[in-house]
Scaffold this active site. Sequence first.
Site, mmCIF file in Angstrom:
data_model
loop_
_atom_site.group_PDB
_atom_site.id
_atom_site.type_symbol
_atom_site.label_atom_id
_atom_site.label_comp_id
_atom_site.label_asym_id
_atom_site.label_seq_id
_atom_site.Cartn_x
_atom_site.Cartn_y
_atom_site.Cartn_z
ATOM 1 N N GLN A 92 -4.951 -0.855 -7.194
ATOM 2 C CA GLN A 92 -5.557 0.036 -6.203
ATOM 3 C C GLN A 92 -6.070 1.291 -6.883
ATOM 4 O O GLN A 92 -5.373 1.873 -7.729
ATOM 5 C CB GLN A 92 -4.547 0.435 -5.131
ATOM 6 C CG GLN A 92 -5.121 1.357 -4.062
ATOM 7 C CD GLN A 92 -4.078 1.755 -3.031
ATOM 8 O OE1 GLN A 92 -3.446 2.807 -3.152
ATOM 9 N NE2 GLN A 92 -3.883 0.925 -2.007
ATOM 10 N N ASP A 104 0.805 -1.220 0.000
ATOM 11 C CA ASP A 104 0.000 0.000 0.000
ATOM 12 C C ASP A 104 0.837 1.269 0.000
ATOM 13 O O ASP A 104 0.312 2.362 -0.173
ATOM 14 C CB ASP A 104 -0.925 -0.016 1.224
ATOM 15 C CG ASP A 104 -1.967 1.088 1.196
ATOM 16 O OD1 ASP A 104 -2.488 1.388 0.111
ATOM 17 O OD2 ASP A 104 -2.260 1.660 2.267
ATOM 18 N N SER A 108 -6.692 6.008 -0.176
ATOM 19 C CA SER A 108 -6.984 4.739 -0.845
ATOM 20 C C SER A 108 -8.479 4.453 -0.797
ATOM 21 O O SER A 108 -9.126 4.638 0.236
ATOM 22 C CB SER A 108 -6.227 3.595 -0.169
ATOM 23 O OG SER A 108 -4.836 3.813 -0.194
#
Length: 315
Positions: free
Chosen positions: A306, A232, A256
């Site tokens: 993502q 991430d 995110s």
Amino acid sequence: MTDDLTPAERQARSLADLLSVLELQRLGTATITVTGIDDTDNVSSREADVYIADSLVQPHHRVYGGQVLAQSLMAASLTVRDEHPQRLPHSLHAYFMRPGDDTQPIRFSVERMRDGRSFSARRVHAMQHGRPILSLSASYEDPANGLDHHDEMPDVPAPEDLPAVADKFAAIDHPRAQYLVGRPVDHRYVDGDITMQPGDARRARQDVWFRLLGEVGTDPYLQASVLAYMSDYTLLESVLRRHGRTWTDPSLRVASLDHSMWFHRIVDPAQWLLYSQESPSAQGGRGLGVGKVFTRDGLLTTTIAQEGMIRVKDD
């Protein structure tokens, strides 16, 4: 500087803290009540295995998305490995729903959606204050033979030939710089980082070597969860790089929205891995990042995607 510890001591402490928050405490099986899945007061009840864990302290006191992602995958794995120890995660799909509070524990409610002859499926809600902050679905599979191929790794310099981000920012007294120094992960950019200065080329791709700064052992469930944590950190940077933006740009608002991972082959995150990233699209205040994780001998281990909210304030 944030404290009197050396960068190496801070990294060792952050690694110990990470492994600690991945040791979830089981509270038992319960009928859980979930409120506000759709931002209303609708209530639903379901049977679930329930776990609890603390969070890593963050400068802004909002839970780091990679942490709650990793913890949710670990919670799902804990309901699989005792009965199917050979059944490993092959994919996860998660939505970040609300900011988390790093001063409060997180409860993880795991629904056992299915246990078949070769696949298991789990759904996890990470909860604070009775509301989900992340919702994750994960699937597990027994080892199987079949067709086998993968993309080739880009031809890039070796990590030993590139500077470590922590070394670059160790002496810089800036909150973002010191946050990078304290990470338990060694990042080395092929084309330089975009922390405070934009990249030389405005292209929607980048390659980053990374590895965990310590060992996690041979447990494949923990290895997968740690890789989820690491994945991430930089994935949306291909969007920012394309538009000449930096992480310290005060006009940016980045968060995110979702995160998907396909584990082709479980890998030790303490070895050098190449995270090859690109952004096929940015629009509507959102940007998409797609990454492939290779071992240094060229084996594709993981594909990751993502989408993030990326908004620019008006001047």
